[in-house]
Scaffold this motif. Structure first.
Motif: not given
Length: 513
Positions: A492-502, A398-400, A455-458
């Motif tokens: 604020y949520l952004d650029n969320v990815e989940l799973g096993t990349p192909q 998981l990445k976000f 204020v930066d994204f984590t």
């Protein structure tokens, strides 16, 4: 006159939790004045209370014609107003026009003071002068020589240092102090939370009678709150409940849903309730039940259906209320078809994903990474967002990215949410959404989970190897919380990815913070 005739309310289930939390710890010890009890009516609270009401206990419906008078003070839908319901009359302390009974929802520094049912109650708050203010009920018909039972909920809290609230309750045939000729009750001690008060009285006239609540507290106390006022003949149960029950949407592969359903006895003797009939998909739990006067009971309603679409069914209760021998409750729930994908990446640039579900998540078109779109979850309420189902594959991660900003109502613009006001829980379900296990938590009460105010994204990246080969649903939760007790924050949520990349992500896919 009946003095100190009140007892602690016995409530089960959801209602018990609401009452137990109504004063939030320190107030229960008597230090209510120090917690700064304040009326709900400021501009920056109006929207808050309107949304918070979504999660408040259900308002009691008066299904029975048994009560000659019943009031839960939830009639007023003007959220910025403190007006009493129709027919109720407040007479202020002479010479102090602001020292009067009002209606609404109160807050301490620990949070909202919950009502026994619904959202609002009548109240009078401390002043620099002693109270001499009356609250008169609407009229109800009596017959001379007949007995009647008055019941209500009461909360009285002094300052914890010797100043206690004081109130006299009377009845009479008019809406002035001189009309109040029947002594009922007198209170001059703290109630230690919401209490159930009851007294039986004999009508002295045939005609229109009123109940009078007379606040006579000394200066610098805290407040008196009353709710769920009822007048009934003796030995009469009175059934009160909602005639509809709407369960939260769920997916067709989820486990069967069980929802709480509240039944209140607003009468003067025990109410007996049992199940008479139910649709085959519905199971009613917790019946039969005996409910004492003034009490609230939470039963369970379980719905087991997998067909996609809107389900509609019903169950029927039998009671010993002569005016409500049977009562039918309509039950509904939307069953959604579960959506599955493999690995996915979501940047929210143009819209929210249609396969996600949420109560208050929305799209912000400017506050995402690089000034693009992002998802926003507000702390104005308990806010959540569930993703669709994901085949996690053999090496899932998981990445976000997230950040917290609050809106400053007084100065305009935005502010950086302090660390002590930053809360976020990210959870994963691998059982169809029935249960969720936290996998990332931001909680200032836990030292290791505190986030620096920025204020930066984590950036967050987690290996989910232990969930390999499973079907998962991701959930983001932001609880109801305020900065300085008045400004709500947003995650604020952004650029969320989940799973096993192909495939390996290209450098151009990576966000620039």
């Amino acid at each position: 006159m009946n003095k100190f005739n009140f007892k602690t309310v016995a409530v089960t289930g959801v209602a018990a939790m609401c009452l137990a939390s109504s004063l939030c710890g320190a107030a229960l010890s008597g230090k209510f004045h120090a917690l700064n009890l304040t009326p709900q009516g400021k501009e920056h609270f109006m929207a808050q209370q309107k949304v918070v009401g979504v999660n408040a206990p259900r308002k009691a419906n008066v299904n029975s014609s048994t009560p000659l008078l019943y009031e839960d003070f939830d009639e007023n839908e003007s959220w910025g107003s403190d007006e009493l319901p129709s027919g109720w009359v407040s007479v202020a302390t002479p010479g102090y026009a602001a020292d009067k009974w009002e209606c609404g929802t109160l807050y301490t520094t620990s949070g909202r003071v919950a009502a026994p049912s619904g959202e609002c109650y009548a109240y009078i708050l401390t002043q620099l002068n002693a109270h001499d203010a009356w609250l008169f009920s609407p009229a109800f018909s009596t017959v001379a020589g007949s007995n009647y039972v008055l019941t209500y909920r009461l909360l009285m809290v002094g300052d914890g240092d010797g100043v206690t609230e004081e109130m006299t309750v009377m009845a009479g045939y008019g809406t002035t102090a001189d009309n109040m000729t029947i002594d009922l009750q007198h209170f001059d001690t703290d109630s230690n939370g919401w209490a159930y008060a009851t007294v039986t009285f004999t009508a002295t006239e045939t005609g229109d009678c009123h109940i009078g609540f007379h606040a006579t507290s000394p200066a610098l106390g805290s407040g008196i709150l009353i709710d769920n006022v009822s007048v009934c003949p003796p030995h009469t149960p009175a059934f009160s409940a909602d005639d509809t029950l709407t369960l939260e949407d769920r997916y067709d592969k989820d486990a069967a849903t069980t929802e709480g359903y509240l039944i209140t006895n607003i009468g003067s003797s025990n109410l007996e309730v049992e199940l008479e009939d139910a649709s085959p998909e519905i199971t009613v739990l917790g019946l039969p039940v005996t409910i004492e006067p003034g009490n609230i009971v939470r039963i369970g309603v379980k719905l087991d259906v997998e067909s996609v679409g809107l389900y509609e069914g019903e169950f029927t209760l039998a009671t010993n209320d002569p005016n409500v021998p049977t009562f039918t409750v309509k039950v509904s729930q939307n069953i959604n078809e579960a959506h599955y994908t493999g690995f996915w990446f979501e940047n929210f640039d143009t819209q929210l994903p249609t396969t996600w579900s949420s109560n208050y998540m929305y799209l912000d078109t400017q506050l995402g990474i690089n000034g693009t779109g992002c998802a926003a979850l507000t702390s104005q309420v308990d806010c959540y967002a569930n993703t669709h189902f994901t085949d996690l594959g053999d090496d899932p991660h998981l990445k976000f990215y997230y950040r917290f900003i609050y809106t400053d109502w007084f100065n305009g613009g935005y502010g950086v949410t302090p660390s002590e006001d930053t809360y976020l829980t990210v959870s994963l379900s691998v059982d169809g959404g029935a249960t969720f296990e936290p996998i990332y938590v931001v909680d200032p009460s836990i030292d290791s989970n505190t986030r620096e105010a920025t204020v930066d994204f984590t950036e967050v990246e987690l290996s989910l190897k232990e969930y390999a080969g499973k079907i998962g649903m991701l959930r983001f939760d932001v609880p109801n919380h305020y900065v300085n007790y008045m400004f709500y924050s947003k995650c604020y949520l952004d650029n969320v990815e989940l799973g096993t990349p192909q495939r390996a992500r290209s450098q151009s896919d990576e966000p620039q913070i």
